[in-house]
Design a protein around this motif. Structure first.
Motif, PDB file in Angstrom:
ATOM      1  N   LYS A 144       0.974  -1.225 -10.847  1.00  0.00           N
ATOM      2  CA  LYS A 144       0.669  -0.079 -10.267  1.00  0.00           C
ATOM      3  C   LYS A 144      -0.832  -0.274  -9.769  1.00  0.00           C
ATOM      4  N   TYR A 145      -1.007   0.360  -8.431  1.00  0.00           N
ATOM      5  CA  TYR A 145      -2.364   0.354  -8.027  1.00  0.00           C
ATOM      6  C   TYR A 145      -3.105   1.469  -9.215  1.00  0.00           C
ATOM      7  N   GLY A 146      -4.219   1.347  -9.228  1.00  0.00           N
ATOM      8  CA  GLY A 146      -5.076   2.103 -10.436  1.00  0.00           C
ATOM      9  C   GLY A 146      -4.812   1.913 -11.691  1.00  0.00           C
ATOM     10  N   SER A 147      -4.271   0.492 -11.802  1.00  0.00           N
ATOM     11  CA  SER A 147      -4.314   0.131 -13.309  1.00  0.00           C
ATOM     12  C   SER A 147      -5.302  -0.992 -13.903  1.00  0.00           C
ATOM     13  N   GLY A 148      -6.152  -1.134 -13.235  1.00  0.00           N
ATOM     14  CA  GLY A 148      -7.442  -1.885 -13.598  1.00  0.00           C
ATOM     15  C   GLY A 148      -7.462  -3.222 -12.975  1.00  0.00           C
ATOM     16  N   LYS A 149      -7.823  -4.278 -13.767  1.00  0.00           N
ATOM     17  CA  LYS A 149      -7.913  -5.574 -13.085  1.00  0.00           C
ATOM     18  C   LYS A 149      -6.866  -6.499 -13.424  1.00  0.00           C
ATOM     19  N   LEU A 150      -6.130  -7.258 -12.719  1.00  0.00           N
ATOM     20  CA  LEU A 150      -5.014  -7.948 -12.825  1.00  0.00           C
ATOM     21  C   LEU A 150      -5.322  -9.477 -12.756  1.00  0.00           C
ATOM     22  N   PRO A 151      -5.537 -10.169 -14.071  1.00  0.00           N
ATOM     23  CA  PRO A 151      -5.530 -11.726 -13.979  1.00  0.00           C
ATOM     24  C   PRO A 151      -4.741 -12.445 -13.469  1.00  0.00           C
ATOM     25  N   ILE A 152      -4.598 -13.047 -12.642  1.00  0.00           N
ATOM     26  CA  ILE A 152      -3.328 -14.085 -12.140  1.00  0.00           C
ATOM     27  C   ILE A 152      -3.700 -15.485 -12.231  1.00  0.00           C
ATOM     28  N   GLU A 153      -3.310 -16.193 -13.199  1.00  0.00           N
ATOM     29  CA  GLU A 153      -3.621 -17.552 -13.383  1.00  0.00           C
ATOM     30  C   GLU A 153      -2.816 -18.394 -12.314  1.00  0.00           C
ATOM     31  N   LEU A 154      -3.823 -19.504 -11.846  1.00  0.00           N
ATOM     32  CA  LEU A 154      -3.468 -20.281 -10.773  1.00  0.00           C
ATOM     33  C   LEU A 154      -3.054 -21.577 -11.516  1.00  0.00           C
ATOM     34  N   ALA A 155      -2.412 -22.368 -10.826  1.00  0.00           N
ATOM     35  CA  ALA A 155      -1.876 -23.580 -11.290  1.00  0.00           C
ATOM     36  C   ALA A 155      -2.818 -24.764 -11.523  1.00  0.00           C
ATOM     37  N   ASP A 156      -4.037 -24.645 -11.373  1.00  0.00           N
ATOM     38  CA  ASP A 156      -5.287 -25.478 -11.458  1.00  0.00           C
ATOM     39  C   ASP A 156      -6.024 -25.049 -12.422  1.00  0.00           C
ATOM     40  N   GLY A 157      -5.789 -23.892 -13.368  1.00  0.00           N
ATOM     41  CA  GLY A 157      -6.478 -23.584 -14.478  1.00  0.00           C
ATOM     42  C   GLY A 157      -7.249 -22.466 -14.034  1.00  0.00           C
ATOM     43  N   ARG A 158      -7.477 -22.123 -13.098  1.00  0.00           N
ATOM     44  CA  ARG A 158      -8.643 -20.823 -12.577  1.00  0.00           C
ATOM     45  C   ARG A 158      -7.698 -19.782 -12.738  1.00  0.00           C
ATOM     46  N   THR A 159      -8.501 -18.563 -12.789  1.00  0.00           N
ATOM     47  CA  THR A 159      -7.984 -17.216 -12.822  1.00  0.00           C
ATOM     48  C   THR A 159      -8.517 -16.418 -11.432  1.00  0.00           C
ATOM     49  N   TYR A 160      -7.766 -15.928 -10.836  1.00  0.00           N
ATOM     50  CA  TYR A 160      -7.839 -15.043  -9.510  1.00  0.00           C
ATOM     51  C   TYR A 160      -7.606 -13.648 -10.354  1.00  0.00           C
ATOM     52  N   PRO A 207       0.952  -1.204   0.287  1.00  0.00           N
ATOM     53  CA  PRO A 207      -0.041   0.029  -0.238  1.00  0.00           C
ATOM     54  C   PRO A 207       0.841   1.270  -0.112  1.00  0.00           C
ATOM     55  N   TYR A 208       2.074   1.260   0.498  1.00  0.00           N
ATOM     56  CA  TYR A 208       2.861   2.362   0.690  1.00  0.00           C
ATOM     57  C   TYR A 208       3.635   2.848  -0.706  1.00  0.00           C
ATOM     58  N   ALA A 209       3.852   1.793  -1.562  1.00  0.00           N
ATOM     59  CA  ALA A 209       4.471   1.886  -2.940  1.00  0.00           C
ATOM     60  C   ALA A 209       3.271   1.917  -3.842  1.00  0.00           C
ATOM     61  N   SER A 210       2.034   1.651  -3.334  1.00  0.00           N
ATOM     62  CA  SER A 210       1.014   1.652  -4.317  1.00  0.00           C
ATOM     63  C   SER A 210       1.302   0.434  -5.619  1.00  0.00           C
ATOM     64  N   GLU A 211       1.727  -0.495  -5.170  1.00  0.00           N
ATOM     65  CA  GLU A 211       2.169  -1.424  -6.316  1.00  0.00           C
ATOM     66  C   GLU A 211       1.943  -2.845  -5.706  1.00  0.00           C
ATOM     67  N   VAL A 212       1.976  -3.778  -6.613  1.00  0.00           N
ATOM     68  CA  VAL A 212       1.657  -5.328  -6.330  1.00  0.00           C
ATOM     69  C   VAL A 212       2.869  -6.014  -7.238  1.00  0.00           C
ATOM     70  N   VAL A 213       3.388  -6.896  -6.492  1.00  0.00           N
ATOM     71  CA  VAL A 213       4.400  -7.634  -7.461  1.00  0.00           C
ATOM     72  C   VAL A 213       4.026  -9.236  -7.201  1.00  0.00           C
TER      73      VAL A 213
END
Length: 182
Positions: A151-167, A128-134
């Motif tokens: 960066k925060y504020g850059s929309g939705k970030l799809p993260i592929e999971l090893a079981d084929g689903r997307t968070y 939250p302090y750097a307003s970023e997600v790694v």
């Protein structure tokens, strides 16, 4: 630490205190931003994976040769089973840690090494302090091969999971700290 000693101990305000089965007392600073960020990630989990997806927050996960961890958020395999009231690291698809002022080194360095060594497929550091997600992927024996910063504020970030689903993590909705919290 005995139950009597715990009952007589005054813990500092603003900390969450966990008592591990191994007798350790873990004190973690809890801020509004930290709590709100975890809540936001949990909400995104429900939207992405459904209400009944296996997730845990601040719940111990067994890492046999290391100190166990209670990550801010963990997404588990759907067939994950508790073993002695805990999940094992083998059942984890994603771990996310929210950086607090006092945990930055641990979250960025120590946890990256540990979770990579155990083969956790995705490790996410939310700062939250750097307003970023790694987002760390491709675990190795000493960390991760890939680390992508968003960066925060850059929309939705799809993260592929090893079981084929997307968070999908909504970077527009992550709370930002108040100016005087640092």
């Amino acid at each position: 630490m005995s139950i009597d000693a715990v009952m007589r101990t005054e813990f500092p305000a603003g900390y969450v205190v966990f008592f591990g089965a191994d007798g350790k007392v873990v004190m973690t600073p809890q801020s509004e931003e930290h709590s709100s960020t975890i809540k936001s990630m949990q909400y995104d989990t429900i939207l992405s994976l459904g209400r009944h997806a296996k997730t845990v927050s601040d719940v111990y996960i067994d890492f046999p040769a290391d100190e166990n961890s209670a990550p801010d958020l963990a997404i588990m395999r759907e067939d994950a089973q508790l073993k002695d009231k805990r999940y094992g690291f083998e059942d984890v698809l994603l771990i996310a840690e929210v950086v607090s002022v006092s945990s930055a080194r641990k979250d960025y360095d120590d946890c990256t090494t540990k979770y990579g060594r155990y083969g956790i497929p995705v490790y996410v550091v939310v700062d939250p302090y750097a307003s970023e997600v790694v987002v760390h992927t491709q675990p190795t024996g000493s960390g991760y091969i890939t680390a992508c910063t968003h960066k925060y504020g850059s929309g939705k970030l799809p993260i592929e999971l090893a079981d084929g689903r997307t968070y999908t993590l909504d970077l527009d909705e992550l709370p930002r700290p108040q100016a005087d919290t640092r």
